[in-house]
Scaffold this active site. Structure first.
Site, PDB file in Angstrom:
ATOM      1  N   ASP A   1       0.851  -1.190   0.000  1.00  0.00           N
ATOM      2  CA  ASP A   1       0.000   0.000   0.000  1.00  0.00           C
ATOM      3  C   ASP A   1       0.883   1.235   0.000  1.00  0.00           C
ATOM      4  O   ASP A   1       1.984   1.230   0.575  1.00  0.00           O
ATOM      5  CB  ASP A   1      -0.908   0.029   1.229  1.00  0.00           C
ATOM      6  CG  ASP A   1      -1.919  -1.106   1.231  1.00  0.00           C
ATOM      7  OD1 ASP A   1      -2.405  -1.463   0.141  1.00  0.00           O
ATOM      8  OD2 ASP A   1      -2.228  -1.629   2.313  1.00  0.00           O
ATOM      9  N   ASP A   5      -7.150  -1.377  -4.395  1.00  0.00           N
ATOM     10  CA  ASP A   5      -8.212  -1.008  -3.456  1.00  0.00           C
ATOM     11  C   ASP A   5      -9.113   0.071  -4.059  1.00  0.00           C
ATOM     12  O   ASP A   5     -10.344   0.026  -3.908  1.00  0.00           O
ATOM     13  CB  ASP A   5      -7.618  -0.490  -2.142  1.00  0.00           C
ATOM     14  CG  ASP A   5      -6.783  -1.528  -1.420  1.00  0.00           C
ATOM     15  OD1 ASP A   5      -7.095  -2.719  -1.541  1.00  0.00           O
ATOM     16  OD2 ASP A   5      -5.823  -1.139  -0.738  1.00  0.00           O
TER      17      ASP A   5
END
Length: 213
Positions: free
Chosen positions: A144, A178
């Site tokens: 991420d 995401d």
């Protein structure tokens, strides 16, 4: 919308997702990053579990999560295939394609990153290191890097529960995959009637009536 176009959209999202993750993984130490704007930062973290950092406890928790993701992607793929075959709306197919691409992007991390990267603690990771990866197959960590601290500061004392504490909005760190899942889900929620035209709703109602008859 044809299956070919849906596949091209999925591949485009996957390429952007994986290029961004590989770049971050091979150029930054875990926890590092830089400010793009005051409200948008690149901040490298790794997620061992589900969204928001949640985990399935136990020795086999990570494996179970990865296997669940693999089962889910098969279901999403079948949903996409049947939607194209049944001439579903363009919006529906685009939304499912976004969800499929996002899920697949994170699955690639979970399945393969443990064996193709070494760890990023106190060092910049290498792709295909000669000494092997930091984990095993199905035990990779999701990369991420997108961080949007839109507001940071101490909340007023009159705010219930959190008054007087330091607060950040929006705190989670996420990735392109995401974002793709979020976009797909939002398209289905906010444009539900366009995604599922009345004719399709009538057909579903008719099938339901035949089942109960």
């Amino acid at each position: 919308m044809s299956l070919k176009k849906a596949t091209l959209l999925i591949l485009l999202i996957l390429i952007i997702d994986q290029v961004s993750k590989i770049y971050i993984k091979t150029n930054f130490i875990l926890g590092d990053g830089f400010d793009v704007f005051s409200w948008f930062k690149i901040h490298f973290v790794e997620n061992e579990g589900m969204a928001w950092g949640a985990k399935i406890p136990g020795e086999y928790g990570k494996l179970l999560l990865t296997l669940f993701r693999l089962v889910a992607i098969v279901g999403i793929g079948y949903w996409l295939y049947t939607s194209v075959k049944n001439f579903g709306s363009r919006l529906l197919i685009v939304a499912i394609s976004f969800i499929f691409a996002g899920a697949m992007g994170n699955i690639i991390d979970s399945v393969f990153y443990g064996i193709i990267f070494n760890d990023s603690h106190s060092q910049v990771a290498s792709l295909f290191p000669p000494e092997g990866g930091y984990g095993t197959l199905f035990h990779g960590k999701v990369v991420d890097m997108l961080y949007f601290p839109l507001w940071e500061g101490v909340l007023p004392e009159w705010v219930p529960f959190w008054g007087g504490t330091y607060f950040t909005f929006f705190d989670p760190v996420f990735n392109i995959a995401d974002s793709a899942i979020t976009v797909g889900v939002c398209l289905l929620i906010f444009f539900n009637k366009r995604a599922f035209p009345k004719s399709q709703e009538d057909e579903l109602d008719g099938k339901a009536s035949e089942t109960t008859a």
